[in-house]
Motif scaffolding. Structure first.
Motif, mmCIF file in Angstrom:
data_model
loop_
_atom_site.group_PDB
_atom_site.id
_atom_site.type_symbol
_atom_site.label_atom_id
_atom_site.label_comp_id
_atom_site.label_asym_id
_atom_site.label_seq_id
_atom_site.Cartn_x
_atom_site.Cartn_y
_atom_site.Cartn_z
ATOM 1 N N UNK A 148 2.799 -18.761 -32.076
ATOM 2 C CA UNK A 148 3.173 -17.398 -32.459
ATOM 3 C C UNK A 148 4.677 -17.209 -32.526
ATOM 4 N N UNK A 149 5.440 -18.292 -32.306
ATOM 5 C CA UNK A 149 6.908 -18.197 -32.334
ATOM 6 C C UNK A 149 7.421 -17.103 -31.400
ATOM 7 N N UNK A 150 6.861 -17.035 -30.212
ATOM 8 C CA UNK A 150 7.192 -15.955 -29.297
ATOM 9 C C UNK A 150 7.392 -16.483 -27.880
ATOM 10 N N UNK A 151 8.384 -15.919 -27.219
ATOM 11 C CA UNK A 151 8.613 -16.177 -25.806
ATOM 12 C C UNK A 151 8.488 -14.862 -25.058
ATOM 13 N N UNK A 152 7.971 -14.928 -23.843
ATOM 14 C CA UNK A 152 7.707 -13.731 -23.051
ATOM 15 C C UNK A 152 8.426 -13.796 -21.713
ATOM 16 N N UNK A 153 8.655 -12.629 -21.159
ATOM 17 C CA UNK A 153 9.144 -12.532 -19.791
ATOM 18 C C UNK A 153 8.346 -11.432 -19.108
ATOM 19 N N UNK A 154 7.446 -11.840 -18.230
ATOM 20 C CA UNK A 154 6.676 -10.896 -17.435
ATOM 21 C C UNK A 154 7.466 -10.564 -16.184
ATOM 22 N N UNK A 155 7.755 -9.298 -16.003
ATOM 23 C CA UNK A 155 8.576 -8.869 -14.878
ATOM 24 C C UNK A 155 7.754 -7.952 -13.985
ATOM 25 N N UNK A 156 7.549 -8.368 -12.758
ATOM 26 C CA UNK A 156 6.791 -7.587 -11.783
ATOM 27 C C UNK A 156 7.691 -7.169 -10.625
ATOM 28 N N UNK A 157 7.217 -6.224 -9.851
ATOM 29 C CA UNK A 157 7.954 -5.742 -8.668
ATOM 30 C C UNK A 157 9.401 -5.426 -9.022
ATOM 31 N N UNK A 158 9.589 -4.704 -10.076
ATOM 32 C CA UNK A 158 10.936 -4.415 -10.566
ATOM 33 C C UNK A 158 11.712 -3.555 -9.576
ATOM 34 N N UNK A 159 13.013 -3.824 -9.541
ATOM 35 C CA UNK A 159 13.931 -3.131 -8.645
ATOM 36 C C UNK A 159 15.006 -2.444 -9.476
ATOM 37 N N UNK A 160 15.639 -1.410 -8.921
ATOM 38 C CA UNK A 160 16.731 -0.758 -9.665
ATOM 39 C C UNK A 160 17.828 -1.741 -10.081
ATOM 40 N N UNK A 161 18.073 -2.757 -9.285
ATOM 41 C CA UNK A 161 19.109 -3.735 -9.630
ATOM 42 C C UNK A 161 18.712 -4.644 -10.792
ATOM 43 N N UNK A 162 17.476 -4.543 -11.265
ATOM 44 C CA UNK A 162 17.073 -5.263 -12.465
ATOM 45 C C UNK A 162 17.472 -4.507 -13.738
ATOM 46 N N UNK A 163 17.990 -3.312 -13.584
ATOM 47 C CA UNK A 163 18.430 -2.533 -14.735
ATOM 48 C C UNK A 163 19.510 -3.275 -15.501
ATOM 49 N N UNK A 164 19.279 -3.481 -16.794
ATOM 50 C CA UNK A 164 20.209 -4.256 -17.621
ATOM 51 C C UNK A 164 19.705 -4.269 -19.060
ATOM 52 N N UNK A 165 20.565 -4.738 -19.930
ATOM 53 C CA UNK A 165 20.118 -5.104 -21.270
ATOM 54 C C UNK A 165 19.665 -6.567 -21.196
ATOM 55 N N UNK A 166 18.461 -6.827 -21.627
ATOM 56 C CA UNK A 166 17.900 -8.173 -21.572
ATOM 57 C C UNK A 166 17.975 -8.814 -22.952
ATOM 58 N N UNK A 167 18.497 -10.042 -22.975
ATOM 59 C CA UNK A 167 18.688 -10.759 -24.217
ATOM 60 C C UNK A 167 17.855 -12.032 -24.245
ATOM 61 N N UNK A 168 17.226 -12.256 -25.352
ATOM 62 C CA UNK A 168 16.540 -13.512 -25.626
ATOM 63 C C UNK A 168 17.550 -14.466 -26.259
ATOM 64 N N UNK A 169 17.419 -15.751 -25.971
ATOM 65 C CA UNK A 169 18.372 -16.726 -26.494
ATOM 66 C C UNK A 169 17.661 -18.032 -26.815
ATOM 67 N N UNK A 170 18.239 -18.754 -27.770
ATOM 68 C CA UNK A 170 17.682 -20.040 -28.187
ATOM 69 C C UNK A 170 18.772 -21.100 -28.204
ATOM 70 N N UNK A 171 18.375 -22.313 -27.824
ATOM 71 C CA UNK A 171 19.309 -23.433 -27.835
ATOM 72 C C UNK A 171 18.638 -24.652 -28.429
#
Length: 124
Positions: free
Chosen positions: A76-99
């Protein structure tokens, strides 16, 4: 050329969950190690997690271990990030990247392509 588009960000209460997705264009998705980075307000971009080309190997920042899970679906040409037990310090802009490097993608210096980012806000 690879075009990356993230989705799935949003506002969530502390302790909640979100799943980020990153859809990639092109036929060579399986040739790229993929990673997630984040940039909290007023701070530098930092590594969160990475996954190898086949998906067999993963690595996490200490802040993500035990709470976040990275996965990919090469069909599916897709990568995922499952985030559980989130905390206020996880607040951010999240970027996907390829190498195109064979190594796991743990540093911005090794990134060939970036997505546009998706905002994650965790309230206390």
């Amino acid at each position: 050329q690879v075009h990356l588009v993230e989705s799935g960000g949003g506002l969530v209460q502390g302790g909640g969950s979100l799943r980020l997705s990153c859809a990639a264009s092109g036929r060579t998705f399986g040739s790229y190690a993929m990673g997630w980075f984040r940039q909290p307000p007023g701070k530098e971009r930092e590594f969160v997690s990475t996954i190898s080309r086949s998906g067999a190997s993963t690595l996490y920042a200490d802040s993500a271990k035990g709470r976040f899970t990275i996965s990919r679906d090469n069909a599916k040409n897709t990568v995922y990030l499952q985030m559980n037990s989130l905390k206020p310090e996880d607040t951010a802009v999240y970027y996907c990247a390829a190498s195109s490097s064979s190594a796991l993608l743990t540093t911005p210096a090794r990134v060939d392509y970036w997505g546009q980012g998706t905002q994650v806000t965790v309230s206390s």
